[in-house]
Design a protein around this motif. Structure first.
Motif, mmCIF file in Angstrom:
data_model
loop_
_atom_site.group_PDB
_atom_site.id
_atom_site.type_symbol
_atom_site.label_atom_id
_atom_site.label_comp_id
_atom_site.label_asym_id
_atom_site.label_seq_id
_atom_site.Cartn_x
_atom_site.Cartn_y
_atom_site.Cartn_z
ATOM 1 N N LEU A 111 66.678 -131.139 -8.260
ATOM 2 C CA LEU A 111 65.901 -130.184 -9.062
ATOM 3 C C LEU A 111 65.098 -129.234 -8.184
ATOM 4 O O LEU A 111 65.009 -128.032 -8.480
ATOM 5 C CB LEU A 111 64.966 -130.941 -10.009
ATOM 6 C CG LEU A 111 65.636 -131.590 -11.220
ATOM 7 C CD1 LEU A 111 64.661 -132.520 -11.937
ATOM 8 C CD2 LEU A 111 66.171 -130.536 -12.191
ATOM 9 N N MET A 112 64.529 -129.750 -7.091
ATOM 10 C CA MET A 112 63.804 -128.860 -6.184
ATOM 11 C C MET A 112 64.754 -127.851 -5.555
ATOM 12 O O MET A 112 64.390 -126.695 -5.316
ATOM 13 C CB MET A 112 63.070 -129.677 -5.126
ATOM 14 C CG MET A 112 61.781 -130.308 -5.646
ATOM 15 S SD MET A 112 60.829 -131.159 -4.374
ATOM 16 C CE MET A 112 61.557 -132.784 -4.493
ATOM 17 N N GLY A 113 66.002 -128.296 -5.297
ATOM 18 C CA GLY A 113 67.001 -127.371 -4.802
ATOM 19 C C GLY A 113 67.304 -126.256 -5.786
ATOM 20 O O GLY A 113 67.738 -125.164 -5.398
ATOM 21 N N LEU A 114 67.063 -126.525 -7.055
ATOM 22 C CA LEU A 114 67.257 -125.527 -8.112
ATOM 23 C C LEU A 114 65.987 -124.729 -8.396
ATOM 24 O O LEU A 114 65.933 -123.937 -9.338
ATOM 25 C CB LEU A 114 67.719 -126.228 -9.403
ATOM 26 C CG LEU A 114 69.115 -126.852 -9.340
ATOM 27 C CD1 LEU A 114 69.358 -127.722 -10.585
ATOM 28 C CD2 LEU A 114 70.188 -125.778 -9.233
ATOM 29 N N GLY A 115 64.959 -124.968 -7.573
ATOM 30 C CA GLY A 115 63.713 -124.215 -7.710
ATOM 31 C C GLY A 115 62.725 -124.783 -8.707
ATOM 32 O O GLY A 115 61.736 -124.125 -9.055
ATOM 33 N N GLU A 126 64.110 -130.087 -19.581
ATOM 34 C CA GLU A 126 63.650 -129.374 -18.393
ATOM 35 C C GLU A 126 64.366 -129.841 -17.129
ATOM 36 O O GLU A 126 64.385 -129.133 -16.119
ATOM 37 C CB GLU A 126 62.134 -129.564 -18.228
ATOM 38 C CG GLU A 126 61.316 -128.879 -19.310
ATOM 39 C CD GLU A 126 59.856 -129.296 -19.303
ATOM 40 O OE1 GLU A 126 59.022 -128.562 -19.894
ATOM 41 O OE2 GLU A 126 59.525 -130.358 -18.732
ATOM 42 N N ALA A 127 64.954 -131.034 -17.185
ATOM 43 C CA ALA A 127 65.640 -131.601 -16.020
ATOM 44 C C ALA A 127 67.157 -131.578 -16.168
ATOM 45 O O ALA A 127 67.876 -132.009 -15.260
ATOM 46 C CB ALA A 127 65.172 -133.036 -15.793
ATOM 47 N N SER A 128 67.660 -131.085 -17.289
ATOM 48 C CA SER A 128 69.084 -131.211 -17.591
ATOM 49 C C SER A 128 69.976 -130.521 -16.558
ATOM 50 O O SER A 128 71.078 -130.993 -16.261
ATOM 51 C CB SER A 128 69.380 -130.665 -18.991
ATOM 52 O OG SER A 128 69.053 -129.283 -19.073
ATOM 53 N N ALA A 129 69.510 -129.424 -15.975
ATOM 54 C CA ALA A 129 70.322 -128.713 -14.986
ATOM 55 C C ALA A 129 70.585 -129.591 -13.760
ATOM 56 O O ALA A 129 71.653 -129.519 -13.152
ATOM 57 C CB ALA A 129 69.636 -127.417 -14.568
ATOM 58 N N GLY A 130 69.593 -130.411 -13.403
ATOM 59 C CA GLY A 130 69.769 -131.319 -12.277
ATOM 60 C C GLY A 130 70.803 -132.383 -12.565
ATOM 61 O O GLY A 130 71.657 -132.697 -11.721
#
Length: 291
Positions: A111-115, A126-130
């Motif tokens: 998630l941090m890699g996704l900003g 809010e975390a689904s993209a990770g």
């Protein structure tokens, strides 16, 4: 909503779960307030660990060891220096990436890699993209395996080009294999700690206080650091290691044990998740890892 369930009978007076599990123990009423008046060395607790959101008055928990989750890699396999979370998804390393079964560390880095700022995430959406990114990497064969800290064997042997890793594990491994490196990604790493709780029902408050006061004496904490080689929660440990000389003094200069301000500024810690949201996180991660 967390229900105050009956505490199952436990023999130990002290448990040292990881921070998010400790928070649950406190919220469920399974921990009792520490005898802080009998632990004068509690004053040596590092300032950045004082007053967690679930224990704002520092009444229930006293950290045992702390650490960083970042990325480790075998330079002999990668053939280059790694710096970013995105390096885990480089097609050149397909089938040679490891991720941890510890959801908060693996998902947190992605998630941090996704900003994203993980301390601000409170819902599954809010975390689904990770989750989606990890799932795709698993499906595409980028990820070789999800592991506990047994990843050190695959990393050293070159079966993993890179993996999500814990600082203390890698610190010990690098002594035997200089090809193994650890770094906190440019986008950030996770900060975690395991912490001591006085379990509800225990009557041994004096013994609990004596033990906690002992391990929070900087000289004793330094001896623990020399063996455990994780980041101590106790102030003054670095100076005590220098006094010990030899291998201990060398550890006092190790940035994995005493990270600089720039590294610390890139670390993030998960906030509390509501029980129903955490269940969604657990279910989604288990589906990906096959747990």
């Amino acid at each position: 909503m967390l229900w105050r369930m009956q505490m199952p009978p436990l023999d130990p007076d002290i448990l040292a779960p990881t921070f998010w599990m400790a928070a649950r123990f406190v919220q469920l009423g399974w921990a009792q307030k520490l005898p802080v008046d009998k632990i004068p060395n509690m004053a040596n607790l590092r300032d950045d660990l004082v007053g967690q959101p679930w224990d704002k008055n520092q009444e229930y928990n006293l950290p045992w060891q702390t650490g960083i989750a970042g990325i480790a890699y075998n330079a002999k396999v990668t053939g280059r220096e790694l710096k970013s979370v995105e390096d885990l998804f480089d097609p050149a390393f397909k089938g040679k990436i490891g991720m941890l079964t510890e959801m908060r560390d693996t998902l947190g880095l992605v998630l941090m890699g996704l900003g994203k700022k993980i301390n601000e995430i409170t819902t599954f959406d809010e975390a689904s993209a990770g989750f989606d990114k990890i799932d795709k990497a698993k499906t595409d064969g980028q990820i070789r395996a999800f592991t506990g800290n047994d990843y050190v064997d695959d990393l050293s042997a070159g079966n993993f080009a890179a993996c999500v890793a814990w600082s203390g594990d890698v610190l010990q491994l690098t002594k035997d294999n200089p090809d193994v490196k650890f770094f906190v990604p440019e986008e950030g790493g996770t900060s975690w700690f395991d912490t001591m709780l006085w379990i509800k029902g225990s009557k041994n408050g004096d013994a609990v206080a004596k033990w906690m006061d002992y391990v929070y004496d900087p000289a004793n904490a330094a001896r623990i650091t020399l063996t455990a080689q994780y980041i101590s929660p106790v102030k003054g440990v670095q100076d005590e290691l220098v006094k010990m000389g030899g291998d201990a003094a060398a550890l006092a200069e190790d940035p994995l044990l005493f990270p600089d301000a720039a590294t610390i500024s890139r670390l993030q810690t998960w906030g509390a998740l509501a029980e129903e949201e955490e269940a969604k996180f657990d279910e989604a991660f288990a589906k990906i890892t096959g747990a």
